[in-house]
Design a protein around this motif. Structure first.
Motif, short mmCIF file in Angstrom:
data_model
loop_
_atom_site.label_atom_id
_atom_site.label_comp_id
_atom_site.label_asym_id
_atom_site.label_seq_id
_atom_site.Cartn_x
_atom_site.Cartn_y
_atom_site.Cartn_z
N ALA A 98 0.82 -1.22 0.00
CA ALA A 98 0.00 0.00 0.00
C ALA A 98 0.85 1.26 0.00
CB ALA A 98 -0.92 -0.01 1.22
N ALA A 99 2.12 1.15 0.37
CA ALA A 99 3.01 2.30 0.34
C ALA A 99 3.25 2.81 -1.08
CB ALA A 99 4.35 1.95 1.00
N ASP A 100 2.89 1.99 -2.08
CA ASP A 100 3.10 2.37 -3.48
C ASP A 100 1.87 3.02 -4.11
OD1 ASP A 100 5.74 1.24 -3.64
OD2 ASP A 100 4.81 -0.74 -3.70
N ARG A 101 0.86 3.33 -3.32
CA ARG A 101 -0.38 3.88 -3.88
C ARG A 101 -0.16 5.16 -4.67
NH1 ARG A 101 -5.41 4.34 -0.17
NH2 ARG A 101 -6.47 3.92 -2.15
N HIS A 102 0.65 6.07 -4.12
CA HIS A 102 0.88 7.34 -4.80
C HIS A 102 1.58 7.13 -6.14
CE1 HIS A 102 0.05 9.11 -0.80
NE2 HIS A 102 -0.28 10.19 -1.49
N ILE A 103 2.53 6.21 -6.19
CA ILE A 103 3.25 5.95 -7.44
C ILE A 103 2.28 5.44 -8.50
CG2 ILE A 103 5.07 4.58 -8.54
CD1 ILE A 103 6.44 4.44 -5.81
N VAL A 104 1.41 4.51 -8.10
CA VAL A 104 0.45 3.95 -9.05
C VAL A 104 -0.53 5.02 -9.51
CG1 VAL A 104 -1.44 2.30 -9.30
CG2 VAL A 104 0.67 1.61 -8.16
N ALA A 105 -1.03 5.81 -8.58
CA ALA A 105 -2.01 6.84 -8.94
C ALA A 105 -1.43 7.88 -9.89
CB ALA A 105 -2.53 7.51 -7.67
N GLN A 106 -0.17 8.23 -9.71
CA GLN A 106 0.44 9.27 -10.54
C GLN A 106 1.02 8.73 -11.84
OE1 GLN A 106 0.31 12.51 -10.05
NE2 GLN A 106 -0.89 12.12 -8.22
N SER A 107 1.61 7.53 -11.81
CA SER A 107 2.38 7.09 -12.98
C SER A 107 2.01 5.71 -13.50
CB SER A 107 3.88 7.11 -12.65
OG SER A 107 4.28 8.40 -12.21
N GLY A 108 1.14 4.97 -12.83
CA GLY A 108 0.65 3.70 -13.37
C GLY A 108 1.56 2.51 -13.10
N ILE A 109 1.32 1.44 -13.87
CA ILE A 109 2.02 0.16 -13.68
C ILE A 109 2.46 -0.38 -15.03
CG2 ILE A 109 1.86 -2.19 -12.76
CD1 ILE A 109 -0.42 -1.29 -11.00
N ALA A 110 3.63 -1.00 -15.08
CA ALA A 110 4.11 -1.68 -16.28
C ALA A 110 4.48 -3.12 -15.94
CB ALA A 110 5.33 -0.96 -16.87
N VAL A 111 4.29 -4.01 -16.91
CA VAL A 111 4.66 -5.42 -16.73
C VAL A 111 5.58 -5.85 -17.86
CG1 VAL A 111 2.51 -5.96 -15.54
CG2 VAL A 111 2.64 -6.24 -18.02
N ILE A 112 6.19 -7.00 -17.69
CA ILE A 112 7.07 -7.58 -18.70
C ILE A 112 6.41 -8.83 -19.24
CG2 ILE A 112 9.34 -8.58 -19.15
CD1 ILE A 112 10.37 -6.87 -16.76
N ASP A 113 6.05 -8.82 -20.52
CA ASP A 113 5.36 -9.96 -21.12
C ASP A 113 6.39 -10.91 -21.72
OD1 ASP A 113 3.42 -11.63 -22.14
OD2 ASP A 113 3.29 -10.53 -24.02
N CYS A 114 6.72 -11.94 -20.95
CA CYS A 114 7.67 -12.94 -21.42
C CYS A 114 7.20 -14.31 -20.98
CB CYS A 114 9.07 -12.67 -20.88
SG CYS A 114 9.20 -12.75 -19.08
N SER A 115 7.77 -15.35 -21.56
CA SER A 115 7.40 -16.71 -21.22
C SER A 115 8.09 -17.15 -19.94
CB SER A 115 7.77 -17.66 -22.37
OG SER A 115 7.61 -19.00 -21.97
N TRP A 116 7.35 -17.84 -19.06
CA TRP A 116 7.96 -18.36 -17.84
C TRP A 116 9.02 -19.41 -18.16
CZ3 TRP A 116 7.53 -16.15 -13.31
CH2 TRP A 116 6.43 -15.34 -13.04
N ALA A 117 8.94 -20.01 -19.34
CA ALA A 117 9.91 -21.03 -19.73
C ALA A 117 11.19 -20.42 -20.32
CB ALA A 117 9.28 -22.00 -20.73
#
Length: 292
Positions: A98-117
């Protein structure tokens, strides 16, 4: 430039600061628009940026990140392109909280789309951000890795992060795009609630460690009565317990052994609920939105 005049804001720069209450209201409005406008209606505006580094490892038809991109909910990033918000990456040393709420609200979230294998060949260091985070223990609900710990799809990773930082409405918007989306909440309901109640990553880690310890403890308690190497003595669970020293004739033993096989099958059919491969948990209000 004349003194006293402010420079025009750069296009694509960071948006002005918003209060968390304002952002939460925008998230609620986005969910309401999503629920009311499903079908051919255009997608409601998502209140914060979503992004993805796409490496082409996955089947395009099964890739949840690509589906969200087609719906206009996220943008794809190039290698070495920096993302200013929260980045879910295995290179992180801190967990989402929950300490990351401000970061998410202001700048969002990114993920890395790769294969687990193919993790070893994934160039994680070329996908940069200032706020790298790990997700705690959760179960996947996507059809490819259903029930497997930590092997979440892109959509599940986004949803998990939103739930943990306190914006479950945004998780619901994303999960409603998938038939199995509700199952992710069902499988992880208790853990997501506990993680969301944590104020910092240290508390998240304690919740995760306590849960894994309880799982291991349950495994240790499950002793196979037919394991001759366990050091334990057991009676036959399919036969009534007789008093010590009472012997049975071979004829009685043979008769009982034939009947108990059927009795065990009937008992198993009556007492065990049908196993459909899912974990049954109490529903929470967020799940009611999937039924509308």
């Amino acid at each position: 430039m004349e003194r006293g005049r402010r420079a025009a804001p750069r296009r694509g720069g960071r948006r002005g600061a918003r209060g968390l209450d304002t952002f939460a209201a925008e998230a609620e409005a986005a969910l309401r628009a999503c629920v009311e406008g499903e079908g051919d209606a255009p997608e409601a505006k998502f209140p914060c940026p979503l992004a993805m580094w796409e490496l082409g490892h996955c089947d395009p038809k099964k890739c949840t990140g690509r589906k969200l991109a087609r719906k206009g909910l996220l943008r794809t990033l190039r290698l070495r392109q920096r993302f200013p918000g929260l980045v879910l990456s295995p290179l992180a040393t801190e967990h989402v909280s929950a300490a990351d709420r401000h970061i998410v609200a202001q700048s969002g979230i990114a993920v890395i789309d790769c294969s687990w294998a193919r993790l070893e060949e994934t160039p994680f260091k070329r996908m940069r951000g200032g706020h790298l985070r790990l997700l705690p223990y959760l179960l996947a609900a996507n059809p490819v890795n259903y029930g497997r710990p930590c092997k979440l799809s892109c959509a599940e990773a986004f949803a998990a992060a939103f739930c943990i930082v306190g914006f479950p409405d945004l998780a619901t918007i994303l999960l409603r795009k998938f038939k199995w989306g509700e199952a992710f909440i069902d499988l992880n309901k208790n853990l997501l609630e506990k993680y969301a109640a944590c104020h910092c990553q240290e508390e998240v880690l304690r919740v995760e460690e306590d849960f894994l310890a309880s799982v291991q403890e349950k495994k240790d308690e499950e002793i196979d009565p037919f394991d001759v190497d366990s050091g334990k003595e057991f009676s036959n669970p399919n036969r009534p317990i007789n008093s010590p020293g009472v012997a049975q004739s071979n004829e009685e033993w043979e008769e009982d052994s034939v009947s108990t096989a059927d009795d065990a099958t009937e008992s198993s059919d009556e007492s065990s609920p049908e196993d459909d491969g899912t974990v049954k948990l109490l529903q929470q209000p967020i799940n009611e939105l999937f039924e509308k």
